[in-house]
Design an enzyme around this catalytic site. Structure first.
Site, short mmCIF file in Angstrom:
data_model
loop_
_atom_site.label_atom_id
_atom_site.label_comp_id
_atom_site.label_asym_id
_atom_site.label_seq_id
_atom_site.Cartn_x
_atom_site.Cartn_y
_atom_site.Cartn_z
N GLU A 30 -70.94 -63.53 -3.57
CA GLU A 30 -70.49 -64.69 -4.33
C GLU A 30 -70.93 -65.97 -3.63
OE1 GLU A 30 -66.72 -64.92 -6.34
OE2 GLU A 30 -66.13 -62.98 -5.51
N CYS A 88 -63.06 -67.92 -12.23
CA CYS A 88 -62.95 -66.69 -11.44
C CYS A 88 -62.17 -65.68 -12.27
CB CYS A 88 -62.26 -66.96 -10.11
SG CYS A 88 -62.01 -65.46 -9.14
N GLY A 89 -62.84 -64.59 -12.67
CA GLY A 89 -62.19 -63.60 -13.53
C GLY A 89 -61.00 -62.93 -12.88
N ASN A 93 -63.87 -72.25 -4.08
CA ASN A 93 -64.44 -71.20 -3.26
C ASN A 93 -63.92 -71.30 -1.82
OD1 ASN A 93 -66.18 -70.00 -5.23
ND2 ASN A 93 -67.57 -71.74 -4.99
N CYS A 131 -65.51 -59.04 -7.97
CA CYS A 131 -65.75 -60.32 -8.64
C CYS A 131 -65.61 -60.07 -10.12
CB CYS A 131 -67.14 -60.86 -8.30
SG CYS A 131 -67.62 -62.32 -9.27
N GLY A 132 -64.60 -60.67 -10.74
CA GLY A 132 -64.30 -60.37 -12.14
C GLY A 132 -65.42 -60.74 -13.10
N THR A 133 -65.88 -61.98 -13.03
CA THR A 133 -66.97 -62.37 -13.92
C THR A 133 -68.24 -61.62 -13.55
OG1 THR A 133 -67.39 -64.31 -12.52
CG2 THR A 133 -66.04 -64.65 -14.51
N ASN A 158 -60.17 -58.80 -4.27
CA ASN A 158 -60.67 -60.18 -4.33
C ASN A 158 -59.45 -61.07 -4.11
OD1 ASN A 158 -62.62 -61.95 -6.89
ND2 ASN A 158 -62.50 -62.28 -4.71
#
Length: 289
Positions: free
Chosen positions: A218, A86-87, A77, A227-229, A15
């Site tokens: 996303e 954003c995780g 974004n 995607c962390g979250t 990411n």
């Protein structure tokens, strides 16, 4: 008037982000600037942009500054739109701060985001971020995606930004998804949502750790390698479906690598923590028209 800015390219499990230091908020970064910088053909390329700015230098950072968080992660974004959090970006952001000497991880590092202050520490996988409180609800939503023969039910999850998690039946079904086209949500959330597609491993739990695979679309970006979250949302949704006795620790495989999720008790309720690597790839300068 053209402005030349220094940048760093970084990623967390694929990411990837354009990182720009703007401590005092002196740069005029428009939505179009961000979109061009993140364009993979006409710019640097990235799933998003992380502007490193002092919490006192951005209007959204007032609460973070009051709580003692010196730095604010102004996340955008790839299309230039503003996002809450954003995780994976928090880990890249922390690595940038530490590697450039702007902060230290000798003590937990607090950074401001539009979804509140997030705390980061070192972990065996690299960095771990406390994403804070979370919510999983049972509101009905149907998800249509290219490659799925029929709409599938989706599970809402809120981690400061919105997610919808969809369970699939096999690895083959996960691989056959065409995420070059945005999934359609019915009803559509007012602010949109990231959409995660998950498949449990067999067995689901090994040595007390839940295991799943995931792909994600996303909002404002498209499919990303991670995607962390979204990873946290996927683990929470599968845990919700599994019911009583489901583990508090999860391992999630995404196309860009592996991330860890764990739940811990906190004074204000259960918090979800995300762990994984972060890398800074290269630095340079670019002139914006």
């Amino acid at each position: 008037m053209p402005q030349t800015v220094a940048f760093t390219k970084g990623h967390g499990t694929g990411n990837d982000f354009v990182v720009i230091a703007d401590p005092d908020g002196a740069l005029d970064l428009t939505d179009d600037h961000v979109a061009i910088l993140c364009d993979r053909r006409f710019g640097i390329g990235g799933d998003g942009l992380l502007r490193v700015i002092r919490s006192t230098s951005i209007d959204e950072g007032a609460a973070a500054a009051a709580s003692g968080a010196e730095w604010f992660m102004d996340y955008r974004n790839a299309d230039g739109s503003v996002a809450e959090m954003c995780g994976n970006g928090t880990r890249v952001f922390a690595k940038y701060l530490v590697d450039t000497g702007l902060a230290s991880l000798e003590e937990p590092l607090r950074i401001g985001t539009r979804a509140g202050v997030k705390t980061l520490t070192r972990s065996t996988l690299g960095f771990e971020v406390d994403l804070g409180r979370w919510d999983v609800d049972d509101d009905d939503v149907l998800v249509r995606a290219r490659g799925l023969s029929v709409p599938r039910p989706g599970q809402h999850a809120d981690l400061g930004n919105p997610h919808v998690v969809v369970a699939l039946s096999s690895v083959e079904e996960l691989q056959d998804l065409d995420l070059t086209v945005a999934p359609i949500l019915d009803p559509a959330p007012p602010a949109g949502a990231n959409v995660e597609f998950v498949v449990p491993e067999d067995p689901l739990v090994h040595d007390g750790v839940g295991r799943i695979r995931m792909r994600v679309f996303e909002r404002g970006v498209g499919e990303t390698l991670s995607c962390g979250t979204g990873v946290a949302a996927a683990a929470l949704a599968v845990r919700h479906w599994a019911g009583a006795g489901a583990p508090e620790q999860w391992s999630v495989d995404v196309p860009g690598g592996r991330l860890g999720v764990r739940l811990v008790p906190h004074a204000d309720g259960s918090h979800v923590l995300l762990s994984g690597p972060a890398a800074l790839v290269y630095t340079g300068e670019i002139t914006l028209a």
